[in-house]
Write a protein that holds these residues in place. Structure first.
Motif, mmCIF file in Angstrom:
data_model
loop_
_atom_site.group_PDB
_atom_site.id
_atom_site.type_symbol
_atom_site.label_atom_id
_atom_site.label_comp_id
_atom_site.label_asym_id
_atom_site.label_seq_id
_atom_site.Cartn_x
_atom_site.Cartn_y
_atom_site.Cartn_z
ATOM 1 N N LYS A 53 0.847 -1.353 -0.009
ATOM 2 C CA LYS A 53 0.089 0.069 -0.083
ATOM 3 C C LYS A 53 0.817 1.320 -0.060
ATOM 4 N N LYS A 54 0.364 2.255 -0.737
ATOM 5 C CA LYS A 54 1.062 3.507 -0.967
ATOM 6 C C LYS A 54 -0.055 4.641 -0.424
ATOM 7 N N LEU A 55 0.075 5.573 0.013
ATOM 8 C CA LEU A 55 -0.676 6.805 0.088
ATOM 9 C C LEU A 55 -0.305 7.895 -0.963
ATOM 10 N N LEU A 56 -1.167 8.064 -1.686
ATOM 11 C CA LEU A 56 -0.740 9.293 -2.581
ATOM 12 C C LEU A 56 -1.401 10.653 -2.033
ATOM 13 N N ILE A 57 -0.423 11.486 -1.775
ATOM 14 C CA ILE A 57 -0.840 12.780 -1.121
ATOM 15 C C ILE A 57 -0.624 13.926 -2.132
ATOM 16 N N LEU A 58 -1.695 14.622 -2.215
ATOM 17 C CA LEU A 58 -1.873 15.761 -3.308
ATOM 18 C C LEU A 58 -1.954 17.177 -2.586
ATOM 19 N N GLY A 59 -1.078 18.061 -2.928
ATOM 20 C CA GLY A 59 -1.402 19.322 -2.151
ATOM 21 C C GLY A 59 -0.811 20.406 -2.786
ATOM 22 N N ASP A 60 -0.597 21.573 -2.094
ATOM 23 C CA ASP A 60 -0.077 22.924 -2.634
ATOM 24 C C ASP A 60 1.056 23.320 -1.340
ATOM 25 N N ILE A 61 1.930 23.950 -2.051
ATOM 26 C CA ILE A 61 2.861 24.484 -1.066
ATOM 27 C C ILE A 61 2.437 25.894 -1.445
ATOM 28 N N ILE A 62 2.267 26.924 -0.444
ATOM 29 C CA ILE A 62 2.039 28.374 -0.809
ATOM 30 C C ILE A 62 3.313 29.125 -0.249
ATOM 31 N N PHE A 63 3.814 29.401 -1.107
ATOM 32 C CA PHE A 63 5.080 30.446 -1.096
ATOM 33 C C PHE A 63 4.522 31.912 -0.793
ATOM 34 N N THR A 64 5.038 32.522 0.264
ATOM 35 C CA THR A 64 4.653 34.040 0.307
ATOM 36 C C THR A 64 6.048 34.626 0.465
ATOM 37 N N LEU A 65 6.263 35.829 -0.512
ATOM 38 C CA LEU A 65 7.481 36.441 -0.633
ATOM 39 C C LEU A 65 7.309 37.748 -0.529
ATOM 40 N N HIS A 66 8.109 38.533 0.566
ATOM 41 C CA HIS A 66 7.991 39.989 0.869
ATOM 42 C C HIS A 66 9.250 40.622 0.144
ATOM 43 N N PHE A 67 9.053 41.590 -0.459
ATOM 44 C CA PHE A 67 10.274 42.115 -0.964
ATOM 45 C C PHE A 67 9.986 43.900 -1.200
ATOM 46 N N PHE A 68 11.065 44.582 -1.526
ATOM 47 C CA PHE A 68 10.979 46.097 -1.823
ATOM 48 C C PHE A 68 11.703 46.198 -2.911
ATOM 49 N N ILE A 69 11.373 47.487 -3.630
ATOM 50 C CA ILE A 69 12.158 47.952 -4.582
ATOM 51 C C ILE A 69 13.032 49.228 -4.136
ATOM 52 N N ILE A 79 4.381 38.704 -2.765
ATOM 53 C CA ILE A 79 3.727 37.635 -4.008
ATOM 54 C C ILE A 79 3.461 36.327 -3.000
ATOM 55 N N ASP A 80 2.127 35.842 -3.484
ATOM 56 C CA ASP A 80 1.722 34.431 -3.049
ATOM 57 C C ASP A 80 2.160 33.486 -4.360
ATOM 58 N N GLU A 81 2.519 32.515 -4.164
ATOM 59 C CA GLU A 81 2.763 31.490 -5.324
ATOM 60 C C GLU A 81 2.212 30.092 -4.911
ATOM 61 N N ASN A 82 1.270 29.472 -5.385
ATOM 62 C CA ASN A 82 0.944 28.271 -5.114
ATOM 63 C C ASN A 82 1.591 27.128 -5.858
ATOM 64 N N VAL A 83 2.201 26.277 -5.318
ATOM 65 C CA VAL A 83 2.762 25.123 -6.243
ATOM 66 C C VAL A 83 2.270 23.916 -5.823
ATOM 67 N N PRO A 84 1.712 23.104 -6.808
ATOM 68 C CA PRO A 84 1.163 22.025 -6.597
ATOM 69 C C PRO A 84 2.361 20.750 -6.575
ATOM 70 N N PHE A 85 1.917 19.704 -5.444
ATOM 71 C CA PHE A 85 2.939 18.696 -5.433
ATOM 72 C C PHE A 85 2.085 17.278 -5.321
ATOM 73 N N THR A 86 2.770 16.393 -5.665
ATOM 74 C CA THR A 86 2.295 14.807 -5.436
ATOM 75 C C THR A 86 3.281 14.053 -5.008
ATOM 76 N N VAL A 87 3.013 13.284 -3.813
ATOM 77 C CA VAL A 87 4.252 12.402 -3.421
ATOM 78 C C VAL A 87 3.329 11.169 -2.715
ATOM 79 N N PHE A 88 4.111 10.220 -2.810
ATOM 80 C CA PHE A 88 3.804 8.662 -2.256
ATOM 81 C C PHE A 88 4.574 8.715 -0.797
ATOM 82 N N ILE A 89 3.673 7.917 0.244
ATOM 83 C CA ILE A 89 4.287 7.481 1.163
ATOM 84 C C ILE A 89 3.962 5.975 1.273
#
Length: 134
Positions: A53-69, A79-89
């Protein structure tokens, strides 16, 4: 358990050619779905016990970046950037498909690097552990 990286390169808008200065970057994890997958039972070449048996995990990592010019020092942008991921355990063979899945996880490292005037590289190192004794 599994240990993996989630990465993304993004382009940021130009501000008359002025580079940005990264103030802070964070990440959080959002697990959207899990599914038990039937696999083979045995031992891998690396000696890992395969439970069937494996558990398929689907999710997102939400990166938040603060910056100035630099020319706009009193303005902090983000900036908020959602990055999907899929892993097995690998999970115990007795794991039910309709069960409640509990995890322990940690975001071990978050990196944000400006690789050119307008291109930003984001990376998060994630550790997720399935808890079967709950």
């Amino acid at each position: 358990f599994t240990d993996f990286n989630v990465k993304r390169s993004i382009y940021i808008p130009s501000n008359n050619g002025n580079p940005i200065i990264i103030s802070n970057s964070t990440a959080c994890i959002d697990i959207n779905n899990c599914k038990v997958i039937d696999t083979i039972k045995g031992t891998s070449l690396e000696g890992q016990h395969l439970s069937s048996k494996k558990l398929l995990i689907l999710g997102d990592i939400i990166f938040t970046l603060h910056f100035f010019i630099p020319c706009l020092c009193d303005h902090l942008f983000y900036i908020d950037e959602n990055v999907p991921f899929t892993v097995f355990i690998i999970v115990p063979g007795s794991t039910k498909e309709d069960g409640i899945f509990k995890f322990k996880y940690i975001i071990e490292d978050v990196t944000s690097t400006l690789i050119s005037k307008h291109k930003l590289f984001l990376n998060a190192s994630i550790f997720i552990q399935y808890l079967n004794d709950c």
